[in-house]
Motif scaffolding. Structure first.
Motif, PDB file in Angstrom:
ATOM      1  N   ALA A 127      -1.328 -33.915   5.065  1.00 46.84           N
ATOM      2  CA  ALA A 127      -2.064 -34.472   6.215  1.00 46.84           C
ATOM      3  C   ALA A 127      -1.562 -33.886   7.526  1.00 46.84           C
ATOM      4  CB  ALA A 127      -1.916 -35.999   6.241  1.00 46.84           C
ATOM      5  N   LEU A 128      -2.524 -33.575   8.391  1.00 45.08           N
ATOM      6  CA  LEU A 128      -2.157 -33.129   9.744  1.00 45.08           C
ATOM      7  C   LEU A 128      -1.656 -34.319  10.546  1.00 45.08           C
ATOM      8  CD1 LEU A 128      -5.146 -30.739  10.539  1.00 45.08           C
ATOM      9  CD2 LEU A 128      -2.757 -30.068  10.197  1.00 45.08           C
ATOM     10  N   PRO A 129      -0.721 -34.124  11.459  1.00 49.05           N
ATOM     11  CA  PRO A 129      -0.122 -32.837  11.849  1.00 49.05           C
ATOM     12  C   PRO A 129       1.128 -32.472  11.041  1.00 49.05           C
ATOM     13  CG  PRO A 129       0.600 -34.536  13.351  1.00 49.05           C
ATOM     14  CD  PRO A 129      -0.308 -35.219  12.371  1.00 49.05           C
ATOM     15  N   TYR A 130       1.542 -33.363  10.102  1.00 46.53           N
ATOM     16  CA  TYR A 130       2.795 -33.131   9.379  1.00 46.53           C
ATOM     17  C   TYR A 130       2.745 -31.854   8.535  1.00 46.53           C
ATOM     18  CZ  TYR A 130       2.361 -38.149  10.209  1.00 46.53           C
ATOM     19  OH  TYR A 130       2.116 -39.368  10.774  1.00 46.53           O
ATOM     20  N   SER A 131       1.576 -31.567   7.966  1.00 49.38           N
ATOM     21  CA  SER A 131       1.471 -30.427   7.051  1.00 49.38           C
ATOM     22  C   SER A 131       1.723 -29.097   7.743  1.00 49.38           C
ATOM     23  CB  SER A 131       0.095 -30.419   6.372  1.00 49.38           C
ATOM     24  OG  SER A 131      -0.932 -30.320   7.352  1.00 49.38           O
ATOM     25  N   ILE A 132       1.609 -29.061   9.057  1.00 48.26           N
ATOM     26  CA  ILE A 132       1.932 -27.835   9.794  1.00 48.26           C
ATOM     27  C   ILE A 132       3.395 -27.457   9.545  1.00 48.26           C
ATOM     28  CG2 ILE A 132       2.192 -26.837  12.113  1.00 48.26           C
ATOM     29  CD1 ILE A 132      -0.111 -28.654  13.001  1.00 48.26           C
ATOM     30  N   LEU A 133       4.246 -28.473   9.409  1.00 47.98           N
ATOM     31  CA  LEU A 133       5.669 -28.256   9.177  1.00 47.98           C
ATOM     32  C   LEU A 133       6.018 -28.151   7.693  1.00 47.98           C
ATOM     33  CD1 LEU A 133       7.143 -30.894  11.689  1.00 47.98           C
ATOM     34  CD2 LEU A 133       6.967 -28.414  12.043  1.00 47.98           C
ATOM     35  N   TYR A 134       5.218 -28.824   6.832  1.00 50.71           N
ATOM     36  CA  TYR A 134       5.668 -29.003   5.443  1.00 50.71           C
ATOM     37  C   TYR A 134       4.746 -28.418   4.373  1.00 50.71           C
ATOM     38  CZ  TYR A 134       9.546 -31.957   6.892  1.00 50.71           C
ATOM     39  OH  TYR A 134      10.717 -32.395   7.439  1.00 50.71           O
ATOM     40  N   ARG A 135       3.688 -27.755   4.736  1.00 54.17           N
ATOM     41  CA  ARG A 135       2.763 -27.287   3.707  1.00 54.17           C
ATOM     42  C   ARG A 135       3.372 -26.175   2.835  1.00 54.17           C
ATOM     43  NH1 ARG A 135      -1.539 -24.935   8.089  1.00 54.17           N
ATOM     44  NH2 ARG A 135      -0.210 -23.333   9.019  1.00 54.17           N
TER      45      ARG A 135
END
Length: 389
Positions: free
Chosen positions: A344-352
């Motif tokens: 899920a954005l915006p977390y996935s920007i860091l963890y994808r």
């Protein structure tokens, strides 16, 4: 207390009598909270967000009491030049824009006027003084262009109105002929500006102004909005922060109690304890809300400094620092799960591109540092209270 014999409406009482022990207890709490908030540091960027929010919620609240349908977000859109969703009338929109301008009128009173305007200069030099001309100006501003029957902006009525209903304590009939209204407004101004009233705490004086103006009910329409603006003006002139724009929302949220407080005070005749008590509870509630909000902002500032310290010591990784910074920038406070980090954005920007094991390790470290909390369902939240103990 001041008693005035009218031409047609009988005796009218300007009453400042109330249960001293009962009110003093609330007043001490309100003053303590107000003083504490006044001393809290407010960064300009915080004020630039808080002040408009309070304005829009106040405008929406005071208008909603009179039946307007726009909410605070729609008020903001209207002030920014956007047209709210369909379903609102042109009248509703004009009521809102008029109220925004009325609140701005009050704000502008802190700006020194031209020397050519002797009355404006006198009011600037004596900000706690309330002028009849200012009340007329407020009414002119909030009702200008609106199709209220019989109403002329800034002009007192000459005829009967009835306010209240049986569900909230009964119907009240204010003085009806213009000679009585004009005389009572003069007496009201003399009384509210008297040494006796100026020596009352401004929370009490503002509530008394609100209540007695409403009893006179001098205009055909807009009296409630003007009464709440008068109260806001007196509080703001005395240097009270936030409350002037928060009370209208308290009245809206507790509208039944608001009307009942009026009715109970009217029935009590020479005792305004019900209205002042209701008002002070709103002051206290508003101050408690603002104190909590400012405290969270300060905690966020402290946490940013702590993050910098942890990063400099390499106690947290850059990605962990970025996650906490992202959460600090997100005012929603919405919790997230381990799955959200990678999808899920915006977390996935860091963890994808990070493995689940690495993500778990990040969360474990942030929990140990007390930067995050986790509930029984595995939902993580920013822990802004990590510095409380």
């Amino acid at each position: 207390m001041k008693e005035v014999m009218t031409f047609k409406a009988g005796k009218f009482v300007f009453c400042d009598q109330y249960d001293k022990p009962r009110i003093e207890k609330l007043l001490v709490e309100a003053k303590t909270l107000s003083d504490a908030i006044h001393d809290l540091p407010i960064l300009p960027k915080w004020a630039s967000k808080i002040d408009p929010e309070l304005l829009y919620s106040s405008v929406a609240g005071t208008a909603a009491i009179e039946g307007n349908s726009l909410n605070a977000e729609e008020v903001r859109e209207l002030d920014e030049g956007k047209i709210p969703d369909e379903g609102h009338t042109a009248k509703d929109r004009l009521e809102i824009t008029n109220l925004i301008d009325a609140y701005k009128m009050i704000d502008q009173q802190t700006t020194k006027p031209s020397k050519t305007n002797a009355l404006a200069v006198a009011l600037f030099l004596n900000p706690n003084i309330l002028a009849e001309s200012h009340i007329r100006d407020l009414h002119r501003q909030i009702t200008s262009g609106l199709p209220y029957e019989d109403n002329i902006p800034g002009t007192y009525r000459n005829g009967m109105v009835k306010i209240g209903d049986k569900a909230h304590g009964g119907i009240y009939t204010p003085p009806k002929i213009i000679e009585d209204i004009e005389m009572l407004m003069r007496e009201f101004i003399d009384w509210i500006n008297s040494d006796e009233l100026l020596n009352e705490h401004v929370f009490v004086r503002a509530a008394l102004a609100h209540y007695h103006f409403s009893l006179i009910h001098p205009f055909w329409d807009g009296n409630g909005r003007v009464a709440r603006l008068i109260e806001a003006k007196l509080l703001q002139s005395a240097g009270i922060r936030y409350v002037p724009k928060m009370l209208s929302n308290y009245y809206y949220r507790n509208v039944d109690d608001y009307y009942s407080a009026f009715s109970d005070s009217i029935k009590a005749k020479k005792d305004v304890t019900p209205f002042i008590e209701f008002n002070l509870r709103g002051v206290i509630e508003s101050l408690q809300q603002m104190q909590s909000r400012i405290a969270l902002l300060i905690r966020g500032l402290v946490m940013r400094d702590y993050l910098h310290f942890l990063s400099s010591k390499k106690s947290i990784s850059k990605r962990q620092n970025d996650l906490i910074t992202l959460l600090l920038d997100d005012s929603s406070g919405k919790p997230f799960t381990l799955h959200d980090l990678q999808t899920a954005l915006p977390y996935s920007i860091l963890y994808r591109k990070v493995s689940e094991m690495t993500a778990r390790r990040d969360l474990k470290n942030l929990l140990e540092r007390k930067l995050l909390t986790v509930d029984a369902d595995g939902r993580y939240s920013l822990n802004l209270r990590s510095f409380d103990s």
